[in-house]
Design an enzyme around this catalytic site. Structure first.
Site, PDB file in Angstrom:
ATOM      1  N   GLU A  78       0.809  -1.225   0.000  1.00 44.81           N
ATOM      2  CA  GLU A  78       0.000   0.000   0.000  1.00 44.81           C
ATOM      3  C   GLU A  78       0.846   1.281   0.000  1.00 44.81           C
ATOM      4  O   GLU A  78       0.397   2.321   0.478  1.00 44.81           O
ATOM      5  CB  GLU A  78      -0.938   0.018   1.217  1.00 44.81           C
ATOM      6  CG  GLU A  78      -1.978  -1.087   1.199  1.00 44.81           C
ATOM      7  CD  GLU A  78      -3.097  -0.807   2.198  1.00 44.81           C
ATOM      8  OE1 GLU A  78      -4.246  -0.638   1.766  1.00 44.81           O
ATOM      9  OE2 GLU A  78      -2.820  -0.756   3.406  1.00 44.81           O
ATOM     10  N   HIS A  97      -0.368   5.270   7.986  1.00 40.93           N
ATOM     11  CA  HIS A  97      -1.574   4.542   7.588  1.00 40.93           C
ATOM     12  C   HIS A  97      -1.772   3.409   8.583  1.00 40.93           C
ATOM     13  O   HIS A  97      -0.843   2.628   8.833  1.00 40.93           O
ATOM     14  CB  HIS A  97      -1.422   3.989   6.170  1.00 40.93           C
ATOM     15  CG  HIS A  97      -2.526   3.055   5.792  1.00 40.93           C
ATOM     16  ND1 HIS A  97      -3.856   3.450   5.763  1.00 40.93           N
ATOM     17  CD2 HIS A  97      -2.520   1.748   5.437  1.00 40.93           C
ATOM     18  CE1 HIS A  97      -4.600   2.416   5.407  1.00 40.93           C
ATOM     19  NE2 HIS A  97      -3.826   1.380   5.209  1.00 40.93           N
ATOM     20  N   HIS A  99      -4.809   0.683  10.966  1.00 40.61           N
ATOM     21  CA  HIS A  99      -6.126   0.048  11.113  1.00 40.61           C
ATOM     22  C   HIS A  99      -6.387  -0.142  12.598  1.00 40.61           C
ATOM     23  O   HIS A  99      -6.703  -1.247  13.047  1.00 40.61           O
ATOM     24  CB  HIS A  99      -6.155  -1.304  10.399  1.00 40.61           C
ATOM     25  CG  HIS A  99      -5.385  -1.347   9.117  1.00 40.61           C
ATOM     26  ND1 HIS A  99      -4.054  -1.669   9.058  1.00 40.61           N
ATOM     27  CD2 HIS A  99      -5.754  -1.067   7.847  1.00 40.61           C
ATOM     28  CE1 HIS A  99      -3.632  -1.612   7.804  1.00 40.61           C
ATOM     29  NE2 HIS A  99      -4.640  -1.243   7.047  1.00 40.61           N
ATOM     30  N   HIS A 167     -11.922  -0.078   6.289  1.00 37.11           N
ATOM     31  CA  HIS A 167     -10.501  -0.325   6.073  1.00 37.11           C
ATOM     32  C   HIS A 167      -9.619   0.255   7.186  1.00 37.11           C
ATOM     33  O   HIS A 167      -9.092  -0.502   8.000  1.00 37.11           O
ATOM     34  CB  HIS A 167     -10.094   0.238   4.700  1.00 37.11           C
ATOM     35  CG  HIS A 167      -8.646   0.046   4.375  1.00 37.11           C
ATOM     36  ND1 HIS A 167      -8.147   0.091   3.099  1.00 37.11           N
ATOM     37  CD2 HIS A 167      -7.565  -0.185   5.165  1.00 37.11           C
ATOM     38  CE1 HIS A 167      -6.847  -0.122   3.107  1.00 37.11           C
ATOM     39  NE2 HIS A 167      -6.467  -0.289   4.349  1.00 37.11           N
TER      40      HIS A 167
END
Lengths: 263, 263, 263, 263
Positions: A78, A97, A99, A167
């Site tokens: 990613e 980034h 989660h 996501h």
């Protein structure tokens, strides 16, 4: 603050481990840094659990997320998230980034994030939602194509954070430390908000409070105090080692400083 | 990936400890593996807390869940769950039965599991519920009779996971690592889903997203990265030790590798 | 199982530490044991955090909760809970009084406990509530007078557990291990139930399932497996040390056995 | 209890670490103490994560929150909270300001705190809310001006605790230990209350029960037991070391006593 590229890379590696240790990252997710001397480059770890990132494993990318030097090591899939944001946002020096479990209830229900305490101001009021399905239909949900990364960057706009439906979250910073600080504090705010919503109606900081509280980190010692505390918790002393002319004593000091104090 | 039976058995023991360390198993629950060379056999630990399972304590069973060799050690009472699924599902190479806290709210309320983030796709959309009471009336709730195991396997059908009302979950895999990965990620998804439901209406991945996201593990380095990370967390380096002709150096290496780094 | 008074006292001390380590007790709460050779006596620690209880600190009480021998050490103020239950229930060999966070939502709202998974059967279906205010009006909420303990024992009746409004829980056992097992598993069930109630309507085990599942511990190896696992977690090997004629080797063994493996 | 200023300062440093270790404080928040010999002075750490506070880093302030001696070290920005409360409340000997996650759902929704179990009585019934916005409009949410601290102290009035909307909590004590005890127990009560509210209607201790239960700490050994337990958990033995004429043996004892047992 780092004063050389070597130190900056060490700080980036530490940033990944801090974000893991504070519950932002787990097996997945990553923190990147724009090259301090070349805005057309950024650094991101090779594929690795964030808790295991080291300065040696960092890869230099161009803004199209291609490695500057040939490499055969596995890479994060990613990475366009990072490259496309660095393209679109010259002011951004670091990107995270993640989660985090803290945000998942908001992402699964499409509930707006609002700052419910002063430190939650780092994420802004109602940061935008991005749904990969809107523009790209059914996908494997990972942001792996340049156009997917560019779409995400457009939704982010000038904001500090973008929420990715079903996501995760992408949050930026004006420095690596600023980015980690925003990531950690916004996760805590999201957690507080979710638990608060289970018992009543949540009141947000006002626009003015959000703006003023968002400036706390540059007015107080909070960012330094936080970084030092988090670095202590991952068992590494932050910042550059004191310069030493003789290799031997530097190495000895280094070993001592890196002694794990992680609990 | 393991390349000999000895290595496969070590990996199975490690799988039990990983599943315990990541919150899937506690005192109860177990991960089994079909014999890599004989599809009519499977391996499961002697009765033991999962965190304490070792390769030495693994027992070889036939598909009727009878030990291949006489044994006097205590055995798990629910081993028919494993045997009957291996009978019914030739594609299944590993089975995990657990009672993770993450799933309990769904099992106690009969709420369907849905993937609320990409990694939750490992469990599929709305996996079937099985209620022992439906076919067998009042029981002690453990699956101990062959016909109970067979009934559970029928409800599982071709799916990756079956939810057992007022009891637990059984999840399968195409390998030991795949099974543990599904167990851990589905538990995380269940946790996210439950917390999300306390604040709003949950949206699921679409059929297409679930299928595509479910294929991530074979397209990216995620499974390897996860396994290595989890193995590090239980204090064991995964995979087979390098072959060494001389006993002494092997033993020395072994001691070093197994040094606990568990926090 | 212990085979001498010394071993029984060690087991009782360990029981307190296990209950603390598994989240049943914290600063407050206690596990007691009826004297194995004299039903008119029981043992309870001197005032101490449960995590710090040792066999040396156990005090022998008569059933009126008076120390059998003069003592100047601080004592728990709520010991009548234990004495009055031993008076009223000849079948009870151990008592645990606790204020576990798991139960607090039920106690604060007056919500009935129901078994939502097989191991939750140890607490029975809808155990009785006792509200000190009903009989004694405004008090400091501690059960310190004999008549308060006797009232609590009456409400307990023949059940395994009594819920104390705005205070805590008292749970009994046919042995120290049975009592700890009921305490731990009922706490887990309460936690599952509370989280389940936040998302839907909870279904309970039936009367028949509760009775049959409640007998699991005497039919399977679950109790032994749990105790050994929990004892490992507090860093003590359970059970009596092997008898050794020579002091030196016993001491050496003892040091090895008690090496902390607590995480 | 401390018997000299040196010991009192050590206890204050320990108090900050205990409050951090028990989940009241994290990177931010602080515990202060009125000077035991001069009611016009108080002690508060230099800017530091609470977990890292040491007696050496304590600063002496006058009640206008100015350092008594010139100092160049970074200071906490919110120290007026402490100074203004010491001015307004001669009975108060210690103050803790925190942002514990336990309280955040109440603070974000404006939900009244009520004691739901006996130890929660330390915070009183429905302690007052203070909203900085009411008197000062949009601010950065930190209490940094004398008039802001004075306003907070007025809202606190004669109560043990004041809840700060979208910010945190300030709780007082008649001693350092009393203050930490109130902070920890009120956080636990808040946590219980929030989870209880997610499943039903919460019942509070009555006025009489709250008053009587609030006196428990002076009637039982609970406060001493708690302090010793919490001190053990941060790896420090509480209280002053035994006086020793010879430096060498004292130092040796000191090293042993301070051996970390933190888990």
């Amino acid at each position: 603050m780092p004063t050389s590229l070597t130190e900056a890379l060490r700080e980036l590696a530490l940033a990944n481990r801090i974000a893991a240790n504070e519950g932002v990252l787990d097996t997945f997710g990553h923190v990147s840094m724009r090259h301090p001397d070349n805005p057309q480059r950024y650094f991101l770890s090779r594929s690795s659990a964030p808790d295991m990132v080291t300065a040696d494993g960092l890869i230099e990318y161009d803004l199209d997320s291609r490695p500057v030097r040939d490499t055969s090591v596995p890479q994060y899939s990613e990475r366009v998230i990072h490259g496309e944001i660095y393209k679109a946002r010259p002011d951004v020096m670091a990107v995270c980034h993640h989660h985090s479990p803290s945000f998942m209830p908001l992402l699964a229900t499409g509930t707006d994030y609002v700052p419910v305490f002063h430190l939650g101001s780092v994420g802004g009021i109602r940061p935008p939602f991005w749904d990969q399905r809107d523009e790209f239909g059914d996908t494997m949900m990972l942001v792996v194509k340049p156009e997917e990364g560019a779409s995400l960057a457009r939704t982010l706009g000038a904001r500090p954070m973008v929420l990715m439906r079903r996501h995760g979250v992408t949050v930026i910073g004006t420095s690596v430390r600023d980015c980690v600080y925003r990531a950690v504090q916004s996760c805590r705010n999201a957690d507080f908000q979710v638990r608060a919503m289970s018992i009543g109606s949540v009141s947000s900081l006002s626009e003015g409070e959000t703006r003023l509280a968002g400036e706390i980190t540059v007015k107080t010692t909070g960012l330094t105090r936080s970084w030092d505390y988090w670095a202590m918790r991952v068992g590494k002393v932050s910042g550059p080692p004191a310069p030493r002319p003789r290799a031997k004593s530097t190495a000895a000091k280094g070993r001592k400083r890196s002694r794990s104090r992680r609990r």
